[in-house]
Motif scaffolding. Structure first.
Motif, PDB file in Angstrom:
ATOM      1  N   ASN A 265       0.810  -1.216   0.000  1.00 21.03           N
ATOM      2  CA  ASN A 265       0.000   0.000   0.000  1.00 21.03           C
ATOM      3  C   ASN A 265       0.845   1.269   0.000  1.00 21.03           C
TER       4      ASN A 265
ATOM      5  N   ILE B  91       4.594   1.509  -5.538  1.00 20.74           N
ATOM      6  CA  ILE B  91       3.714   1.052  -6.619  1.00 20.74           C
ATOM      7  C   ILE B  91       3.969   1.881  -7.876  1.00 20.74           C
TER       8      ILE B  91
ATOM      9  N   SER C 286      -2.166   0.571 -15.144  1.00 18.65           N
ATOM     10  CA  SER C 286      -2.841  -0.120 -14.039  1.00 18.65           C
ATOM     11  C   SER C 286      -2.176   0.183 -12.700  1.00 18.65           C
ATOM     12  N   HIS C 287      -0.868   0.119 -12.660  1.00 18.75           N
ATOM     13  CA  HIS C 287      -0.153   0.325 -11.392  1.00 18.75           C
ATOM     14  C   HIS C 287      -0.088   1.798 -11.006  1.00 18.75           C
TER      15      HIS C 287
ATOM     16  N   GLU D 245      -2.141   4.224 -11.810  1.00 24.28           N
ATOM     17  CA  GLU D 245      -3.456   4.676 -11.347  1.00 24.28           C
ATOM     18  C   GLU D 245      -3.641   4.349  -9.871  1.00 24.28           C
ATOM     19  N   ARG D 246      -3.210   3.181  -9.473  1.00 27.71           N
ATOM     20  CA  ARG D 246      -3.290   2.790  -8.062  1.00 27.71           C
ATOM     21  C   ARG D 246      -2.403   3.703  -7.205  1.00 27.71           C
TER      22      ARG D 246
ATOM     23  N   GLU E 216      -4.117   6.957  -6.632  1.00 25.62           N
ATOM     24  CA  GLU E 216      -5.167   6.828  -5.612  1.00 25.62           C
ATOM     25  C   GLU E 216      -4.586   6.946  -4.209  1.00 25.62           C
TER      26      GLU E 216
END
Length: 571
Positions: free
Chosen positions: A470, A475, A493-494, A496-497, A500
């Motif tokens: 997390n 990430i 994909s990564h 964007e995480r 967030e």
């Protein structure tokens, strides 16, 4: 109950009345009372307890019987270490809330100090109606029996902790301390040994058990547990104990009075409370522990650490300044004072304090590393790198705990664009501690940025993500690795995480914009670049981001193999 839950429970038990209040509490007050109340409430929220206490005390003069204000002032006076005044307010609090837990503990400790142990127990017992209250009260009740010389009753009191598995360490340790204080060596050794088996990395357990072994004529055994502890934690108290043991100097008992035992109980609890919710309670316990005048260097260090956790750096400096000059903790206190000065933006004072300390002892590794950290924090990477190199020169041999200095050294050399030296330090850090996510991420990300050793870099960052799933920065590194390898969909994909998790980081937003551009989502790319610009990037980064907002990314160039240090190609 886990340690974290224990802290939360303590905070729920005691902290609510200190800083929380109904928003409408002042509505029925006259203007002068309301003004003092609101000013005090505001100061309390900022943890300016001196000012809060002054304002709320003024409000209480206008409305002397107000229970809310009385309770507030009681807790604030206690947080400032005004024990006599706090005891007076505790009596008032109990007049309208006979079950107030902290008031009962404060008055119980007053009776304890006066050796009115039976009265103390009555107060402690009325504070024991939750698991946390039971832990605090049980330890103090056990020590009250120790004050009366009643070993069996003290140990029987500690048996109440069997109801909660998370209290086992407290029971074993304090059973050993009580039996040791009362001269029962057989029971003391059995309990100390159990405590040591359960918590061999606990400073106080190692101190007390080693102290017992030395006084029992078993100095070699004491030296062994001291040395084992020092192999992973270079603590000045244990280092001093080891040196004394080598000289065969018989130490004084670890605890000399029942009051010292009560202080140790409060210390044990306070050191387990470092999260935001329970730190206010740790402050109250630290103040109460100090009221017994036992092991003051340790207790003042606890108080300073607590204030640092609360970001009350002036108060932290005051506390650390009380550590005696001849204490093994004095050098640590000076280092912590320097750190607090740095956080107050008194940078030159911080540097001067550390330089003075190092001038007195040029082999003080911890002080040299702390000086390097402050240089690094000030972005003075030339002096940071030199200082870390000086610290590294003192290491022989390097052990796992030294990984940080090599990591910090690597960062400093990398910022100076001295990659060969940086990579050497990073790899040494990983050699000492292979599973450190921060090192894996920094080294992996750096190699990705330089487009060298990409397969190895990818594996490093993947491992870092597994270890810290997390962490937005890590990430993002993984997503950026996929970007550098041309796998843009996986990069999106990564990253964007990562966005967030860290929506305000300009570089991560820039990376997401780059990835969007490569997959044809150009409108979204420009939105992310604008978001990156709005989040105040560094000047060089801002210039690059503005260029992308104007012109987008250049056409993609096929990736060419890059040679690594061994001459092999990485695709």
């Amino acid at each position: 109950m886990t340690r974290l839950l224990l802290r939360a429970a303590l905070a729920a038990t005691f902290c609510g009345p200190l800083f929380m209040s109904p928003a409408s509490a002042y509505e029925r007050m006259d203007p002068s009372l309301a003004g003092s109340y609101l000013a005090g409430r505001s100061a309390a929220k900022l943890r300016d307890n001196d000012m809060a206490s002054d304002f709320l005390s003024n409000a209480l003069k206008v409305d002397a019987g107000n229970p809310l204000l009385t309770e507030r002032v009681f807790l604030l006076e206690l947080s400032e270490g005004n024990i006599d005044t706090a005891e007076d307010y505790a009596t008032r609090v109990l007049s309208f809330n006979s079950q107030h837990r902290m008031a009962r503990i404060v008055l119980g400790l007053r009776d304890f100090r006066a050796r009115h142990y039976d009265e103390a127990r009555k107060n402690f017992q009325q504070a024991a109606y939750t698991p946390v209250g039971e832990l605090t009260s049980t330890l103090l009740i056990a020590w009250s029996y120790a004050g009366e010389g009643e070993l069996n009753l003290a140990l029987k009191a500690l048996d109440r902790l069997d109801s909660n598995d998370s209290f086992a360490n407290f029971k074993s340790f304090h059973a050993g301390l009580v039996a040791d204080y009362l001269g029962n060596a057989i029971r003391a050794e059995a309990s100390y040994r159990k405590a040591f088996e359960e918590a061999s990395s606990s400073l106080r357990v190692v101190q007390a058990y080693g102290n017992f072994l030395e006084r029992s004529g078993r100095g070699a055994e004491a030296q062994k547990i001291y040395q084992t502890f020092l192999d992973s934690d270079d603590n000045p108290l244990i280092a001093a104990a080891l040196e004394s043991a080598k000289k065969n100097v018989k130490p004084q008992p670890f605890l000399a009075t029942p009051g010292a035992g009560a202080a140790e109980a409060l210390f044990s609890l306070a050191t387990s409370m470092t999260d935001e919710q329970s730190i206010d309670v740790a402050l109250l316990y630290a103040r109460l522990a100090l009221s017994f005048n036992a092991d003051r260097p340790v207790m003042f260090t606890l108080l300073g650490d607590t204030y640092e956790d609360m970001k009350q750096f002036e108060k932290a400096i005051e506390a650390y300044s009380q550590v005696a000059q001849d204490s093994p903790l004095r050098a640590n206190a000076d280092m912590e004072i320097a750190v607090s000065l740095q956080r107050l933006d008194r940078k030159q004072e911080a540097l001067d304090r550390l330089k003075e300390l190092i001038a007195r002892d040029s082999t003080n590794y911890d002080a040299i590393v702390t000086l390097g950290n402050i240089y690094r924090n000030n972005e003075d990477y030339v002096n940071a790198a030199k200082t870390y190199d000086d610290a590294i020169a003192l290491i022989s041999p390097a052990v796992a705990g030294h990984w940080r200095v090599f990591y910090y050294d690597g960062i400093s050399h990398e910022r100076l664009k001295q990659w060969d030296m940086a990579e050497k330090s990073f790899r040494k850090a990983l050699e000492l501690s292979p599973d450190e996510p921060s090192v894996l991420n920094y080294l992996g990300y750096s190699m990705i940025e330089k487009k060298i050793n990409l397969p190895e870099a990818m594996e490093m960052v993947k491992k870092a993500v597994e270890l810290r799933p997390n962490d937005g920065y890590i990430i993002d590194s993984l997503g950026w690795a996929y970007f550098q390898l041309g796998d843009y969909e996986e990069a999106v994909s990564h990253i964007e995480r990562a966005v967030e998790l860290l929506p305000a980081d300009p570089i991560i937003a820039e990376h997401l914009g780059d990835a969007y551009w490569r997959v044809g989502r150009k409108l979204e790319a420009k939105f992310q670049w604008q978001h990156a610009k709005d989040n105040k990037p560094e000047p060089d980064d801002l210039k690059r981001i503005e260029g992308k907002l104007k012109d987008g990314l250049p056409d993609e160039v096929p990736v060419t193999p890059v040679q690594n240090a061994t001459g092999q190609n990485n695709g």
